[in-house]
Write an enzyme that holds these catalytic residues in place. Structure first.
Site, PDB file in Angstrom:
ATOM      1  N   ASN A 219       6.445  -2.426 -17.864  1.00 58.01           N
ATOM      2  CA  ASN A 219       6.947  -3.456 -17.139  1.00 58.01           C
ATOM      3  C   ASN A 219       7.231  -4.764 -17.562  1.00 58.01           C
ATOM      4  O   ASN A 219       6.727  -4.966 -18.623  1.00 58.01           O
ATOM      5  CB  ASN A 219       6.281  -3.373 -15.730  1.00 58.01           C
ATOM      6  CG  ASN A 219       4.908  -3.778 -15.926  1.00 58.01           C
ATOM      7  OD1 ASN A 219       4.474  -4.805 -16.395  1.00 58.01           O
ATOM      8  ND2 ASN A 219       4.025  -2.911 -15.634  1.00 58.01           N
ATOM      9  N   ASP A 288       2.206   2.021 -11.670  1.00 57.36           N
ATOM     10  CA  ASP A 288       1.479   3.038 -10.621  1.00 57.36           C
ATOM     11  C   ASP A 288       1.499   4.168 -10.779  1.00 57.36           C
ATOM     12  O   ASP A 288       0.758   5.055 -10.477  1.00 57.36           O
ATOM     13  CB  ASP A 288       2.329   2.683  -9.250  1.00 57.36           C
ATOM     14  CG  ASP A 288       2.454   1.008  -8.709  1.00 57.36           C
ATOM     15  OD1 ASP A 288       1.166   0.709  -8.732  1.00 57.36           O
ATOM     16  OD2 ASP A 288       3.307   0.411  -8.496  1.00 57.36           O
ATOM     17  N   PRO A 316      -4.996   5.479 -11.110  1.00 52.69           N
ATOM     18  CA  PRO A 316      -5.977   5.034 -10.391  1.00 52.69           C
ATOM     19  C   PRO A 316      -5.780   3.842 -10.073  1.00 52.69           C
ATOM     20  O   PRO A 316      -5.200   2.825 -10.942  1.00 52.69           O
ATOM     21  CB  PRO A 316      -7.136   5.110 -11.256  1.00 52.69           C
ATOM     22  CG  PRO A 316      -6.822   5.261 -12.772  1.00 52.69           C
ATOM     23  CD  PRO A 316      -5.439   5.914 -12.545  1.00 52.69           C
ATOM     24  N   PHE A 334      -3.945  -9.757  -7.444  1.00 55.62           N
ATOM     25  CA  PHE A 334      -2.512 -10.392  -7.367  1.00 55.62           C
ATOM     26  C   PHE A 334      -1.711  -9.475  -6.698  1.00 55.62           C
ATOM     27  O   PHE A 334      -1.500  -8.148  -7.030  1.00 55.62           O
ATOM     28  CB  PHE A 334      -2.332 -10.599  -8.999  1.00 55.62           C
ATOM     29  CG  PHE A 334      -2.436 -11.795  -9.497  1.00 55.62           C
ATOM     30  CD1 PHE A 334      -3.855 -12.463  -9.530  1.00 55.62           C
ATOM     31  CD2 PHE A 334      -1.615 -12.996  -9.800  1.00 55.62           C
ATOM     32  CE1 PHE A 334      -4.306 -13.596  -9.991  1.00 55.62           C
ATOM     33  CE2 PHE A 334      -1.895 -14.251 -10.131  1.00 55.62           C
ATOM     34  CZ  PHE A 334      -2.970 -14.534 -10.218  1.00 55.62           C
ATOM     35  N   LYS A 352      -6.529  -3.238  -0.097  1.00 56.02           N
ATOM     36  CA  LYS A 352      -7.556  -3.139  -1.215  1.00 56.02           C
ATOM     37  C   LYS A 352      -9.051  -3.543  -0.855  1.00 56.02           C
ATOM     38  O   LYS A 352      -9.837  -3.389  -1.741  1.00 56.02           O
ATOM     39  CB  LYS A 352      -6.908  -3.826  -2.407  1.00 56.02           C
ATOM     40  CG  LYS A 352      -5.226  -3.370  -2.837  1.00 56.02           C
ATOM     41  CD  LYS A 352      -4.969  -3.429  -4.227  1.00 56.02           C
ATOM     42  CE  LYS A 352      -3.749  -2.928  -4.179  1.00 56.02           C
ATOM     43  NZ  LYS A 352      -3.376  -2.417  -5.688  1.00 56.02           N
TER      44      LYS A 352
END
Ligand code: CTP
Length: 408
Positions: A219, A288, A316, A334, A352
């Protein structure tokens, strides 16, 4: 000379830069330039030894101030250059510091202007920073070891030395740090030590998930924000480990770096370290998904067969895994979003199970030197308006330090 944009970090700082005899005097010219570019005023003082390596005219031109070389200089009305220079200074930096000059400092000798002003300075108000430069045998000599230990016990801060090629052709400890490293060390010295005694683990950059030996999924994350956070945390006095995906950024001074490529490598590097750290900041843009099986040989195009099917499996979630540890550090995530930053950041805070999520607009900031952050936690939302990434990183570090103090 470096072509980086001016840094305001040393604005309003007045520094005495002392040069003693050594080949590394050539680096002091660039250091002067870097300190001035960072906003400092620089008063150069040279020993007689230094004048054998570089001229006062060069140093005057770079610092834009007359250079002092003698305690008998007739310019000060009161004939006390050593008092005047040390009273005006926010710090004295000796770069290069020879073995002989360090020996002088250790003994408190004062037989030239530079050593005189070091002894005459107010210790509590005008710190002494020393950047050694000498042959490795001189650095390793028991007398030098004793002298360095003594000046550190007396309050001096050592900047370096580095290891590497030496002017004499030998290789080892004793090289003076490079000008930009010294500039950054001086900038760090003046930062408040909000994380002194703390340990911080940071992830940064993209991950790369191999499809075959020459292709992969990645990315646009540049790693700049994570590297800025690692630097800001180190400046604040923390011991910092940075787990970096594939980026070509320089490691910030004093930071331990572990390079990884894939999400699983990042996970495997982070997990053993996380339980012993006080803070975990996950800035990495972790892929991801990854291909189920990376091909061991390059996948070849075959006429009429179309594109190969690419089966993906989920990686993971490193942040969520760390946050679920029985002994977990203070976790900061973030959220790089393209829209509705606050809503997505708040959703991630809960999903999370972390105490702080920092939202930002990914497409607007990837690869840039600027960003704007939105701090989202149980207490509310706080915006850190657009600024350069290092300034934002320092603000974020201050926010984290505050939260650590509130929940020790
Ligand atoms: N993160 C992580 N491991 C992953 C995915 C994300 O540690 N496998 C961390 C990131 O470093 C970041 C936070 O989780 O701190 C959020 O990452 P982000 O990619 O924005 O969120 P995702 O959970 O992947 O959700 P989505 O991609 O759907 O926005």
């Amino acid at each position: 000379m470096s072509s980086s944009p001016p840094l305001p970090d040393l604005q309003k700082r007045h520094l005495v830069l002392g040069l003693t005899g050594g080949i590394a005097c050539y680096k002091a010219a660039e250091l002067t330039r870097e300190l001035v570019r960072a906003g400092a005023t620089v008063q150069v003082v040279m020993t007689e030894g230094a004048e054998h390596f570089i001229t006062a005219a060069t140093m005057q031109a770079l610092s834009n101030r007359p250079v002092y070389t003698s305690q008998w200089d007739a310019r000060p009305d009161n004939a006390m250059a050593h008092i005047n220079l040390s009273r005006e200074a926010d710090a004295v930096i000796v770069a290069p510091a020879s073995a002989d000059f360090i020996a002088k400092l250790a003994q408190g000798r004062a037989d030239d202007l530079l050593s005189l002003l070091c002894v005459a300075r107010r210790i509590g108000e005008c710190p002494l920073l020393v950047a050694p430069a000498m042959n490795r045998e001189m650095w390793a000599h028991p007398a030098t070891r004793r002298n360095v230990a003594q000046i550190v016990a007396d309050g001096a801060t050592m900047l370096g030395p580095a290891t590497g090629d030496q002017a004499c052709g030998e290789v080892g400890d004793g090289r003076m740090l490079e000008a930009v490293e010294l500039r950054d060390a001086v900038i760090a010295f003046f930062q408040p030590k909000l994380l002194a005694g703390r340990s911080v683990l940071v992830t940064a950059g993209p991950t790369y998930e191999a499809i075959d030996p020459v292709r992969g999924i990645t990315n646009l994350s540049s790693g700049k924000m994570g590297f800025a956070i690692a630097r800001a945390a180190a400046e604040a006095g923390a011991s910092v480990t940075l787990v970096a995906g594939p980026v070509a950024l320089a490691t910030p001074m004093g930071v331990t770096r572990i390079d990884v490529r894939s999400a699983r490598e990042m996970h495997d590097a982070v997990l053993p370290l996380a339980p012993s750290r006080d803070v975990f900041v996950a800035t990495a843009a972790v892929a991801d998904w990854r291909p189920v099986d990376a091909a061991t040989q390059k996948i070849k195009k075959a006429a009429g067969q179309g594109a190969p099917a690419l089966a993906l499996v989920e990686n993971p979630d490193i942040l969520a895994t760390v946050a679920a540890l029985p002994k977990r550090p203070y976790c900061v995530g973030f959220a790089a979003e393209s829209h509705e930053v606050e809503a997505h950041a708040r959703a991630k805070l809960e999903r999370k199970n972390v105490p702080l999520i920092v939202g930002n607009l990914g497409p607007a900031t990837f690869g840039q030197d600027h960003n704007a952050l939105l701090l989202v936690d149980a207490g509310g939302t706080r915006a850190l308006p657009a600024d350069d990434k290092l300034t934002l990183a320092r603000q974020l570090v201050a926010e984290i330090a505050q939260r650590l103090c509130a929940n020790p």
